[in-house]
Write a protein that holds these residues in place. Sequence first.
Motif, mmCIF file in Angstrom:
data_model
loop_
_atom_site.group_PDB
_atom_site.id
_atom_site.type_symbol
_atom_site.label_atom_id
_atom_site.label_comp_id
_atom_site.label_asym_id
_atom_site.label_seq_id
_atom_site.Cartn_x
_atom_site.Cartn_y
_atom_site.Cartn_z
ATOM 1 N N VAL A 8 0.862 -1.177 0.000
ATOM 2 C CA VAL A 8 0.000 0.000 0.000
ATOM 3 C C VAL A 8 0.898 1.226 0.000
ATOM 4 O O VAL A 8 1.862 1.293 0.771
ATOM 5 C CB VAL A 8 -0.895 0.033 1.263
ATOM 6 C CG1 VAL A 8 -1.735 1.299 1.302
ATOM 7 C CG2 VAL A 8 -1.771 -1.206 1.344
ATOM 8 N N THR A 9 0.586 2.191 -0.862
ATOM 9 C CA THR A 9 1.299 3.469 -0.844
ATOM 10 C C THR A 9 0.274 4.561 -0.566
ATOM 11 O O THR A 9 -0.773 4.615 -1.206
ATOM 12 C CB THR A 9 1.998 3.744 -2.184
ATOM 13 O OG1 THR A 9 2.939 2.685 -2.426
ATOM 14 C CG2 THR A 9 2.743 5.071 -2.160
ATOM 15 N N ILE A 10 0.565 5.389 0.402
ATOM 16 C CA ILE A 10 -0.310 6.510 0.746
ATOM 17 C C ILE A 10 0.541 7.775 0.765
ATOM 18 O O ILE A 10 1.700 7.746 1.187
ATOM 19 C CB ILE A 10 -1.041 6.269 2.085
ATOM 20 C CG1 ILE A 10 -2.053 7.376 2.359
ATOM 21 C CG2 ILE A 10 -0.066 6.068 3.235
ATOM 22 C CD1 ILE A 10 -3.047 7.045 3.474
ATOM 23 N N GLU A 11 -0.032 8.854 0.269
ATOM 24 C CA GLU A 11 0.692 10.127 0.192
ATOM 25 C C GLU A 11 0.044 11.164 1.097
ATOM 26 O O GLU A 11 -1.177 11.212 1.217
ATOM 27 C CB GLU A 11 0.670 10.660 -1.250
ATOM 28 C CG GLU A 11 1.368 9.749 -2.230
ATOM 29 C CD GLU A 11 1.241 10.213 -3.676
ATOM 30 O OE1 GLU A 11 0.486 11.176 -3.951
ATOM 31 O OE2 GLU A 11 1.885 9.594 -4.525
ATOM 32 N N GLY A 12 0.890 11.970 1.721
ATOM 33 C CA GLY A 12 0.447 13.140 2.471
ATOM 34 C C GLY A 12 1.016 14.368 1.796
ATOM 35 O O GLY A 12 2.120 14.321 1.250
ATOM 36 N N THR A 34 3.885 2.119 2.483
ATOM 37 C CA THR A 34 4.823 3.204 2.205
ATOM 38 C C THR A 34 4.087 4.525 2.318
ATOM 39 O O THR A 34 3.054 4.725 1.676
ATOM 40 C CB THR A 34 5.437 3.069 0.798
ATOM 41 O OG1 THR A 34 6.123 1.811 0.716
ATOM 42 C CG2 THR A 34 6.424 4.200 0.509
ATOM 43 N N LEU A 35 4.605 5.407 3.161
ATOM 44 C CA LEU A 35 4.093 6.767 3.289
ATOM 45 C C LEU A 35 5.041 7.691 2.543
ATOM 46 O O LEU A 35 6.248 7.668 2.791
ATOM 47 C CB LEU A 35 4.016 7.184 4.762
ATOM 48 C CG LEU A 35 3.672 8.657 5.023
ATOM 49 C CD1 LEU A 35 2.263 8.989 4.549
ATOM 50 C CD2 LEU A 35 3.833 8.993 6.505
ATOM 51 N N GLY A 90 9.110 14.896 6.636
ATOM 52 C CA GLY A 90 8.985 16.220 6.050
ATOM 53 C C GLY A 90 8.830 16.086 4.541
ATOM 54 O O GLY A 90 8.886 14.978 3.991
ATOM 55 N N GLY A 91 8.608 17.210 3.870
ATOM 56 C CA GLY A 91 8.395 17.214 2.431
ATOM 57 C C GLY A 91 9.482 16.471 1.674
ATOM 58 O O GLY A 91 10.665 16.606 1.969
ATOM 59 N N GLY A 92 9.072 15.643 0.702
ATOM 60 C CA GLY A 92 9.994 14.913 -0.147
ATOM 61 C C GLY A 92 10.503 13.604 0.439
ATOM 62 O O GLY A 92 11.215 12.862 -0.231
ATOM 63 N N GLU A 93 10.134 13.296 1.680
ATOM 64 C CA GLU A 93 10.615 12.071 2.312
ATOM 65 C C GLU A 93 9.609 10.938 2.154
ATOM 66 O O GLU A 93 8.430 11.176 1.909
ATOM 67 C CB GLU A 93 10.880 12.303 3.802
ATOM 68 C CG GLU A 93 11.994 13.293 4.070
ATOM 69 C CD GLU A 93 12.251 13.503 5.555
ATOM 70 O OE1 GLU A 93 13.425 13.672 5.910
ATOM 71 O OE2 GLU A 93 11.298 13.506 6.354
ATOM 72 N N GLU A 94 10.084 9.705 2.322
ATOM 73 C CA GLU A 94 9.187 8.556 2.351
ATOM 74 C C GLU A 94 9.766 7.491 3.268
ATOM 75 O O GLU A 94 10.956 7.475 3.543
ATOM 76 C CB GLU A 94 8.910 8.004 0.952
ATOM 77 C CG GLU A 94 10.051 7.291 0.291
ATOM 78 C CD GLU A 94 9.627 6.691 -1.056
ATOM 79 O OE1 GLU A 94 9.553 5.456 -1.136
ATOM 80 O OE2 GLU A 94 9.384 7.456 -1.997
ATOM 81 N N VAL A 95 8.882 6.626 3.756
ATOM 82 C CA VAL A 95 9.279 5.551 4.661
ATOM 83 C C VAL A 95 8.352 4.370 4.423
ATOM 84 O O VAL A 95 7.189 4.545 4.061
ATOM 85 C CB VAL A 95 9.233 6.015 6.146
ATOM 86 C CG1 VAL A 95 7.813 6.335 6.581
ATOM 87 C CG2 VAL A 95 9.856 4.973 7.059
#
Length: 127
Positions: A8-12, A34-35, A90-95
Motif C-alpha cells: 500500500v502506498t499513501i501520500e500526504g 509506504t508513506l 517532512g516534504g519529499g521524504e518517504e518511509v
Amino acid sequence: MAQDVVEVTIEGNDQMKYNLSEIKVEEGQTVKLTLKHVGKLPKAAMGHNWVLLKQGTNIQEFGAAAAKAAGNDYIPEGTDKVIANTKMLGGGEEVTIEFTAPAKGEYDFICSFPGHYAMMKGKFIVE
C-alpha cells in the motif's frame, strides 16, 4: 486465496490531506505500507506520519495526547492504542513499514502531527 503480502502506498501533502481515505486488506496479511510526503514543507511545519489505531480509540483524545509527544514523532509514550505507525516525515521524504493486518473489522488511521488528525484520517478495513 489472499496474497501473503499486500503493498500500500499513501501520500500526504502540504494541504494536510492523504490521497487515500480507505485501505482494504485481509486479516493476517503482511502489510507493506509506504508513506510518501509529496509536499515541500519541512517536518517542523508540516510533518506527516501514518498511525493505525486500535478499535475503540478516541481520535480526539489520542490526538491531544500525541500533540504533547513531539520528541517521539507525536506518538504518546507508552500508549497501547497503536497497532502500527511510521516515523514523522517532512516534504519529499518517504518511509516503508511492515506489520501484520489485525483481526477483521474497521480501524481508524490518522496523522498524529498536532491538529492534522481532523483532516488526515481514514478507515483501514480488514476483511
